[in-house]
Design a protein around this motif. Structure first.
Motif, short mmCIF file in Angstrom:
data_model
loop_
_atom_site.label_atom_id
_atom_site.label_comp_id
_atom_site.label_asym_id
_atom_site.label_seq_id
_atom_site.Cartn_x
_atom_site.Cartn_y
_atom_site.Cartn_z
N THR A 166 0.75 -1.29 0.06
CA THR A 166 0.03 -0.01 0.20
C THR A 166 0.89 1.17 0.00
O THR A 166 0.59 2.11 -0.85
CB THR A 166 -1.02 0.08 1.21
N THR A 188 -19.37 -0.79 -9.43
CA THR A 188 -17.99 -0.33 -9.03
C THR A 188 -17.05 -0.30 -10.39
O THR A 188 -16.44 0.91 -10.19
CB THR A 188 -17.31 -1.40 -8.07
N ILE A 248 -11.24 -0.23 -5.85
CA ILE A 248 -10.43 -1.49 -6.52
C ILE A 248 -10.79 -2.44 -5.13
O ILE A 248 -10.83 -3.74 -5.46
CB ILE A 248 -9.00 -1.06 -6.60
N GLU A 249 -10.59 -2.11 -3.84
CA GLU A 249 -10.86 -2.68 -2.84
C GLU A 249 -12.17 -3.30 -2.79
O GLU A 249 -12.39 -4.55 -2.49
CB GLU A 249 -10.38 -2.19 -1.57
N SER A 277 -7.19 -7.35 -4.53
CA SER A 277 -7.24 -6.18 -4.39
C SER A 277 -5.85 -5.25 -4.75
O SER A 277 -5.74 -4.26 -5.36
CB SER A 277 -7.74 -5.69 -3.14
N LYS A 278 -4.91 -5.93 -3.89
CA LYS A 278 -3.45 -5.40 -4.32
C LYS A 278 -2.78 -5.71 -5.71
O LYS A 278 -2.24 -4.61 -6.15
CB LYS A 278 -2.48 -5.97 -3.20
N ALA A 329 -4.50 -3.07 -7.83
CA ALA A 329 -3.95 -1.56 -7.65
C ALA A 329 -2.69 -1.58 -8.14
O ALA A 329 -2.37 -0.48 -8.63
CB ALA A 329 -3.98 -1.34 -5.99
N ALA A 366 -9.54 -11.95 -1.74
CA ALA A 366 -9.97 -10.62 -2.06
C ALA A 366 -8.72 -9.77 -1.75
O ALA A 366 -8.69 -8.78 -2.43
CB ALA A 366 -11.41 -10.09 -1.15
N ALA A 384 -12.96 -5.94 -5.45
CA ALA A 384 -12.33 -7.12 -5.17
C ALA A 384 -13.02 -7.93 -4.27
O ALA A 384 -13.51 -9.25 -4.33
CB ALA A 384 -10.78 -7.12 -4.40
#
Length: 233
Positions: free
Chosen positions: A12, A184, A94-95, A124-125, A128, A120, A98
């Protein structure tokens, strides 16, 4: 799950730094301070999430930390605010995407939420990182000037409204996975479109500035030539 969360969250600050570098110039005198700020960002957001598990607290903590990090960069306040909300807006959407893709359909942002889906987290990562590298390769050029503050404020409303609307949508009972994922993705595409628009406007402002500088230089050299010509005569 906690171990996977802590490991995946290491990315992050890296993703955030790359987004910040697209918009803001690093203050060389505060380079070490910015590293400390990113470490604090990781520790604080992870601690709040794992200790309380209340989504709205995580949202607020992220935004506060992102604002704190901007003090290690140069730039106008309006541009820093724009950077904070666009950076977090992308991560937020994005999170959620996911989460919805892996089967979680409702999220109450104001209550404790026990969600332990490792897939998830990793998804998400991964998404991203993909978007971050995409934007980094597309928007390599650093611009000296950005659009005026009132235009930047208009752009800030896009990611801000995305966050608010998404919080409202996920609170709707009996909403289908297809609807959540579709909404989304639409929000993500809208934010991308405005991101491209921002880059286009920035390029126009810089072209206008460069054209004015070129014109002034030509005027200056012309006047110098005329003075030399008159002095010879």
């Amino acid at each position: 799950y906690d171990i996977v969360y802590l490991c995946s969250s290491v990315f992050t600050p890296y993703i955030t730094k790359n987004f910040y570098d697209l918009f803001l110039a690093q203050d060389r005198e505060k380079k070490k301070l910015s590293t400390i700020a990113y470490v604090i960002y990781y520790i604080l957001t992870s601690a709040i999430y794992l200790l309380f598990e209340i989504p709205i607290l995580t949202v607020v903590t992220n935004i506060v930390c992102l604002v704190m990090i901007t003090f290690c960069y140069e730039g106008k306040i309006s541009k820093k605010i724009f950077t904070v909300f666009y950076t977090y807006g992308y991560g937020f959407v994005i999170e959620l995407l996911a989460v919805f893709l892996t089967g979680k359909l409702t999220v109450n942002f104001f209550e404790k939420t026990e969600y332990t889906n490792c897939v998830a987290l990793l998804l998400s990562k991964s998404l991203a990182c993909i978007f971050m590298f995409m934007f980094k390769n597309i928007f390599r050029k650093k611009y000296k000037f950005t659009p005026p503050a009132h235009i930047l404020c208009g752009f800030i409303l896009i990611p801000l409204s995305t966050i608010v609307i998404e919080i409202m949508i996920v609170a709707i009972p009996d909403i289908t996975q297809k609807t959540l994922v579709s909404c989304t993705i639409i929000f993500l595409l809208v934010n991308m479109a405005f991101f491209f628009m921002f880059d286009y406007l920035t390029a126009l402002y810089n072209k206008k500035y460069n054209d004015e500088i070129t014109f002034q230089e030509k005027e200056y050299y012309y006047n110098q030539c005329m003075l030399m010509k008159n002095s010879v005569n």
